[in-house]
Design a protein around this motif. Structure first.
Motif, mmCIF file in Angstrom:
data_model
loop_
_atom_site.group_PDB
_atom_site.id
_atom_site.type_symbol
_atom_site.label_atom_id
_atom_site.label_comp_id
_atom_site.label_asym_id
_atom_site.label_seq_id
_atom_site.Cartn_x
_atom_site.Cartn_y
_atom_site.Cartn_z
ATOM 1 N N UNK A 1 57.575 20.368 55.744
ATOM 2 C CA UNK A 1 56.487 19.451 55.412
ATOM 3 C C UNK A 1 56.010 18.714 56.663
ATOM 4 N N UNK A 2 54.857 18.112 56.566
ATOM 5 C CA UNK A 2 54.279 17.362 57.681
ATOM 6 C C UNK A 2 55.248 16.281 58.169
ATOM 7 N N UNK A 3 55.386 16.176 59.479
ATOM 8 C CA UNK A 3 56.239 15.150 60.066
ATOM 9 C C UNK A 3 57.681 15.569 60.251
ATOM 10 N N UNK A 4 58.083 16.696 59.695
ATOM 11 C CA UNK A 4 59.450 17.193 59.873
ATOM 12 C C UNK A 4 59.510 18.029 61.139
ATOM 13 N N UNK A 5 60.706 18.143 61.705
ATOM 14 C CA UNK A 5 60.857 18.928 62.925
ATOM 15 C C UNK A 5 62.196 19.647 62.933
#
Length: 134
Positions: free
Chosen positions: A70-74
């Motif tokens: 998801x957005x913002x995960x790395x």
């Protein structure tokens, strides 16, 4: 082997490896009492699926994992091969006799800092399962 002491006993633990790849929770455990006498011996050996004919590269596993997040995960660190129980799409707990599959394990963190690990088939890079909350 890993050597631990607990309750006056010594545990010696060897993790099972197949083709140089660890099989989590499998292996041999020896329990010795305080004077070194054998108290117990356990051997855990899960069934394994056939490895893929061709194993994808680690950098490809990182890219595949990043595409699932998801957005913002790395993602962080290097992917590691392990024999895992597939959990993606499982409607109930898998049995002990379910074969483990060779997978790339890729760790990372969500936007809020919660850690996770994705498990991708070592050949096709399809999602087999995860630990954490992606």
């Amino acid at each position: 082997p890993l050597v631990q002491s607990a309750a006056g006993r010594t545990l010696v633990i060897w993790t099972r490896q197949v083709r140089g790849v660890p099989v989590p929770n499998d292996g041999t455990r020896v329990v010795l009492n305080g004077v070194g006498a054998l108290v117990g011996l356990a051997i855990e050996e899960s069934p394994l699926a056939a490895p893929p004919a061709r194993i994808a590269r680690g950098d490809a596993a990182l890219r595949a994992a990043a595409a699932l997040l998801p957005s913002g995960a790395s993602v962080s660190g290097s992917p590691e091969l392990a024999w895992v129980l597939p959990t993606e799409g499982a409607s109930e707990l898998l049995g002990q006799r379910t074969p483990r599959r060779l997978a790339w394990c890729v760790g990372g963190a969500l936007r809020d800092g919660a850690e996770f690990e994705l498990q991708l088939d070592a050949g096709s890079l399809l999602l087999l399962g995860w630990d954490g909350a992606p």
